[in-house]
Structure formats: structure tokens, C-alpha cells
Design an enzyme around this catalytic site. Structure first.
Site, PDB file in Angstrom:
ATOM      1  NE  ARG A 128      33.205  41.628  44.698  1.00  0.00           N
ATOM      2  CZ  ARG A 128      31.982  42.082  44.413  1.00  0.00           C
ATOM      3  NH1 ARG A 128      30.987  41.909  45.300  1.00  0.00           N
ATOM      4  NH2 ARG A 128      31.739  42.707  43.279  1.00  0.00           N
ATOM      5  CE  LYS A 185      26.803  39.140  47.011  1.00  0.00           C
ATOM      6  NZ  LYS A 185      27.627  37.939  46.749  1.00  0.00           N
TER       7      LYS A 185
HETATM    8  N1  LIG Z   1      34.173  36.696  44.394  1.00  0.00           N
HETATM    9  C1  LIG Z   1      32.959  37.278  44.339  1.00  0.00           C
HETATM   10  N2  LIG Z   1      32.688  38.188  43.371  1.00  0.00           N
HETATM   11  C2  LIG Z   1      31.448  38.761  43.301  1.00  0.00           C
HETATM   12  N3  LIG Z   1      31.175  39.643  42.314  1.00  0.00           N
HETATM   13  C3  LIG Z   1      29.931  40.185  42.215  1.00  0.00           C
HETATM   14  C4  LIG Z   1      28.955  39.885  43.155  1.00  0.00           C
HETATM   15  C5  LIG Z   1      27.591  40.481  43.001  1.00  0.00           C
HETATM   16  O1  LIG Z   1      27.356  41.503  43.812  1.00  0.00           O
HETATM   17  P1  LIG Z   1      27.872  43.016  43.673  1.00  0.00           P
HETATM   18  O2  LIG Z   1      26.773  43.815  43.121  1.00  0.00           O
HETATM   19  O3  LIG Z   1      28.231  43.304  45.059  1.00  0.00           O
HETATM   20  O4  LIG Z   1      29.036  43.075  42.766  1.00  0.00           O
HETATM   21  N4  LIG Z   1      29.207  39.025  44.182  1.00  0.00           N
HETATM   22  C6  LIG Z   1      30.446  38.435  44.247  1.00  0.00           C
HETATM   23  C7  LIG Z   1      30.772  37.460  45.270  1.00  0.00           C
HETATM   24  O5  LIG Z   1      29.934  37.090  46.103  1.00  0.00           O
HETATM   25  N5  LIG Z   1      32.027  36.928  45.270  1.00  0.00           N
END
Ligand SMILES: Nc1nc2ncc(COP(=O)(O)O)nc2c(=O)[nH]1
Length: 277
Positions: free
Chosen positions: A253, A213
Site C-alpha cells: 500500500r 511512514k
Molecule cells: N491496511 C492498512 N491500511 C492503512 N490505512 C491507513 C494507514 C495510515 O497511513 P496513510 O496516511 O498512509 O493512510 N495505514 C494503513 C496500514 O498500514 N495498513
């Protein structure tokens, strides 16, 4: 509620043309499915499949397009035995994904965007991630003001927990996520990471999602975040995975599972040899 076993690794699979970190690489179904298997080989315990970018300023896709993107990918990966979470704010997409083998609903709006989402979680018995995002209706807004971001995020997550319990979601099926970077600036994110034990002690599983991020890129390359190397971002992410595991997070994640899986394994050794164990 610190988890007794090793923190799980949730691998990110964005089937989108425009996600901030890997947009477009896995938009094609073949490429997405191949990447899902690669994530598993690299140490992911769960694959988080998303069909709609949530980055600031992104435009929503319609439901039919979101279904088209994720359902075939989830069906194939689930058929091969993968544990899948579906990253969606739409109850119809969640239902369709569960019907083809997804196990977990990952709703970045914590059920606020689609009023029937929590009822779907309740009816299906699927675990549901409730992520904190004040700006789910207004993606253009980069961040919001907080007097005390930790206290306010916890208080607002507790409201989502109450609503989930009210519609019949089992307590054990509620997973909390502070929503790093969602209507939060770098200062907010670092304060939340410094208080992960407060989140872990909320009597529900905790998911931490910091991977690649912007606040990490800005830390690594203050002059211009876009010059932060991907490998450096993944090493920084692994450090946050270690911090999360030490706090007792259920899962992290991440885009690159290997380094975080190693970090979680090391911290699991520490946690299991700590006096509290
Ligand atoms: N639970 C959860 N889901 C998510 N989905 C997408 C993204 C956006 O970022 P990406 O590009 O890594 O998907 N961040 C989150 C998060 O912080 N928590």
C-alpha cells in the site's frame, strides 16, 4: 502464503483533511477522483479510498461525514473500472462502498471497532484486510510494549482470523496486515519487516503498508524526520516493496505507485526464476 504472481500495488487515496502524509490534498471530490486516475496511470492495481485519518491523536469523524467523503469518490472510480478497497472501520461505510462498486474492505481494526464488520464481509463475500492495531480505541497512545513483537502480532492476528472464520468469512477472503506504525515504534516496525516471511507463511494473503511512514522519515533524517524528502521516502518505500514482494506479499500500500511497481516487477522476475518457483 507467498503469492505466485507479481505483488499488487495498492495506491493510497485519503479523502481527508488531516492524514499524516497527504492530508488535505485530495479532500475535494474532484481532486480525489483525479488523483485516483493518476494513481492508476502511475501503476496502481488497486485504489485504497479512506475517509478518516488514523494518525495518532486524530479525532474520529462521524459516520455521515465519512460516507459523504468516500462514497461519491468510490462510485466514480469503480464506474471507470478501478479495483477499489475502502479503508474504514465502520460496517455501514463498508456496505455503502461495496454497494457502489468497492471490492475489498480494508479495516485497520481487523473487525474490533465495529462488531458487525466481519459479518458484513461474510455476507457480501468481500475480501477483508485484517490489520493489527492494539490501540484502535486509544489513538493518542503512540506505541505499546511487546516482549516479542513478531510473535505477539502474529498471535493476535490469528485471533482475528479465527473470529472471521467463525462468522463465515472464507479463508481466501482474509488478507493480513501487521499494521506498521500502529501502536508500534520504529524498532517494532523494522523487526516486523525483518520477519515478513513468517507473516507471508500464515496461509493468507499479506498486505504491507510502510509508505512514507514516520519510521522511514526518521531513518532518512534522524535529526528531524520532517526534513526527509518525499522522493527519498518513496525510494525507501520502494525498497520495502521489493522486500515485501520477495517475501511473497499479495500487495503493498503506497502513495507513489511507480517506483514500487518497478520494484515488484523486478522481484517477480527473481521469484519466478527461483528454484522454488
Ligand atoms: N491496511 C492498512 N491500511 C492503512 N490505512 C491507513 C494507514 C495510515 O497511513 P496513510 O496516511 O498512509 O493512510 N495505514 C494503513 C496500514 O498500514 N495498513
Amino acid at each position: 502464503m507467498p503469492t505466485p504472481e507479481r505483488t499488487k500495488i495498492m495506491g493510497v487515496l485519503n479523502v481527508t483533511p488531516d492524514s499524516f502524509s497527504d492530508g488535505g490534498r485530495y479532500f475535494d471530490h474532484e481532486a480525489a477522483i483525479a488523483h485516483g486516475f493518476e494513481l492508476l496511470r502511475s501503476g496502481a492495481d488497486i485504489i485504497d479510498v479512506g475517509g478518516e485519518s488514523t494518525r495518532p491523536g486524530s479525532v474520529r469523524v462521524d459516520e455521515a461525514e465519512e460516507l459523504r467523503r468516500v462514497v461519491p469518490v468510490i462510485r466514480e472510480l469503480a464506474a471507470a473500472g478501478a479495483v477499489i478497497s475502502v479503508d474504514t472501520m465502520r460496517s455501514k461505510v463498508a456496505e455503502a462502498s461495496l454497494n457502489v462498486g468497492a471490492h475489498i474492505i480494508n479495516d485497520v481494526s481487523a473487525g474490533l471497532s465495529d462488531p458487525t464488520m466481519l459479518a458484513v464481509a461474510s455476507a457480501t463475500g468481500a475480501p477483508v484486510v485484517l490489520m493489527h492495531w492494539r490501540g484502535y480505541l486509544d489513538r493518542a497512545s503512540a506505541s505499546f510494549y511487546y516482549d516479542d513483537v513478531v510473535a505477539e502480532v502474529i498471535a493476535e492476528l490469528k485471533m482475528r482470523i479465527d473470529e472471521a472464520l467463525t462468522v463465515g468469512v472464507e479463508p481466501d477472503n482474509i488478507i493480513l496486515d501487521p499494521g506498521l506504525g500502529f501502536s508500534k515504534n520504529a524498532e517494532h516496525n523494522w523487526q516486523i519487516l525483518g520477519a515478513l516471511d513468517e507473516f507471508a507463511n500464515l496461509d493468507h494473503r499479506l498486505l504491507v503498508a510502510a509508505s512514507r511512514k514516520r519510521f522511514i522519515s526518521t531513518l532518512l533524517s534522524p535529526k528531524d524526520p520532517k526534513f526527509a524528502e518525499e522522493s527519498a521516502k518513496d525510494q525507501a518505500t520502494a525498497a520495502i516493496s521489493a522486500l515485501s514482494a520477495r517475501a511473497g506479499a499479495w500487495a503493498v500500500r503506497v502513495h507513489e505507485p511507480t517506483t514500487s511497481a518497478i520494484a515488484a516487477t523486478v522481484i517477480n522476475a527473481v521469484n519466478s526464476h527461483s528454484p522454488a518457483a
